[in-house]
Design an enzyme around this catalytic site. Sequence first.
Site, PDB file in Angstrom:
ATOM      1  N   LYS A  46       7.820  -5.447   4.216  1.00 42.24           N
ATOM      2  CA  LYS A  46       8.270  -6.802   4.045  1.00 42.24           C
ATOM      3  C   LYS A  46       7.117  -7.722   3.662  1.00 42.24           C
ATOM      4  CE  LYS A  46      10.853  -5.722   8.158  1.00 42.24           C
ATOM      5  NZ  LYS A  46      10.963  -6.002   9.590  1.00 42.24           N
ATOM      6  N   ASP A 106      -5.268  -1.059   2.744  1.00 40.08           N
ATOM      7  CA  ASP A 106      -6.231  -0.817   3.812  1.00 40.08           C
ATOM      8  C   ASP A 106      -6.832   0.575   3.577  1.00 40.08           C
ATOM      9  OD1 ASP A 106      -7.470  -1.461   6.288  1.00 40.08           O
ATOM     10  OD2 ASP A 106      -5.961  -0.352   7.380  1.00 40.08           O
ATOM     11  N   VAL A 156      -5.750  -8.897   9.591  1.00 46.57           N
ATOM     12  CA  VAL A 156      -5.366 -10.273   9.276  1.00 46.57           C
ATOM     13  C   VAL A 156      -3.847 -10.444   9.343  1.00 46.57           C
ATOM     14  CG1 VAL A 156      -7.396 -10.793   7.878  1.00 46.57           C
ATOM     15  CG2 VAL A 156      -5.396  -9.748   6.784  1.00 46.57           C
ATOM     16  N   ARG A 168       4.194 -13.737   9.998  1.00 49.21           N
ATOM     17  CA  ARG A 168       4.398 -13.613   8.542  1.00 49.21           C
ATOM     18  C   ARG A 168       4.574 -14.977   7.887  1.00 49.21           C
ATOM     19  NH1 ARG A 168       5.503  -8.152   7.337  1.00 49.21           N
ATOM     20  NH2 ARG A 168       6.666  -6.986   8.892  1.00 49.21           N
TER      21      ARG A 168
END
Length: 180
Positions: A46, A106, A156, A168
């Site tokens: 999402k 990542d 983060v 979010r």
Amino acid sequence: MSRPDDTRPGEILIPEEQLQTRVTELAAEISRDYAGRRLLLVGVLKGAVPFMADLIRRIDVPCELDFMAVSSYGSTTHSSGVVRILKDLDMPLAGRDVLVVEDVIDSGLTLSYLMKSLAAREPASLAICTLLAKPGRRRLALDVSYVGFELPDVFVVGYGLDHDECFRNLPHIAELDGSE
Ligand code: IMP
Ligand code: MG
């Protein structure tokens, strides 16, 4: 609202204005690179939703949208390395110019798995646009065409990125305080 732990957004690493400026630059670059073509943007749910929503409104080539959902970290801040497709695309990719839109790369595990699955569907072209990248944590090589910002090894939240589904909705990117 009660929270299961005491994590909270800390220092703001990328303020709203800087995010918006960079999104405009990325959209201009994408519009130039895909001039005369019709683009299919594939958002990874999402986290990519706010970024994708801002990005598409500044892209001036014809574009279509589709979304995929893959399993990610669950409620911890460490990659499991296990990737599952939870929601697949509605549209076939054969012959299409496809740009995958991600919130953050990542380790690269999620996206390299996803890219293999998408490449097998024989798009005319397949590229990656990520808002954030953490090059120091990359475990798999990935060819990334568009990167908004590079970050050090920090977790983060904000602008789509969550911790345990929270934060979010922040308009900026902040470091997460209080995680293990
Ligand atoms: P990777 O497979 O290790 O590249 O991780 C990709 C996914 O992990 C992203 O799509 C995010 O959902 C999540 N993730 C990685 N780093 C962060 C972060 O700093 N904040 C929030 N989510 C993250
Ligand atoms: Mg996530």
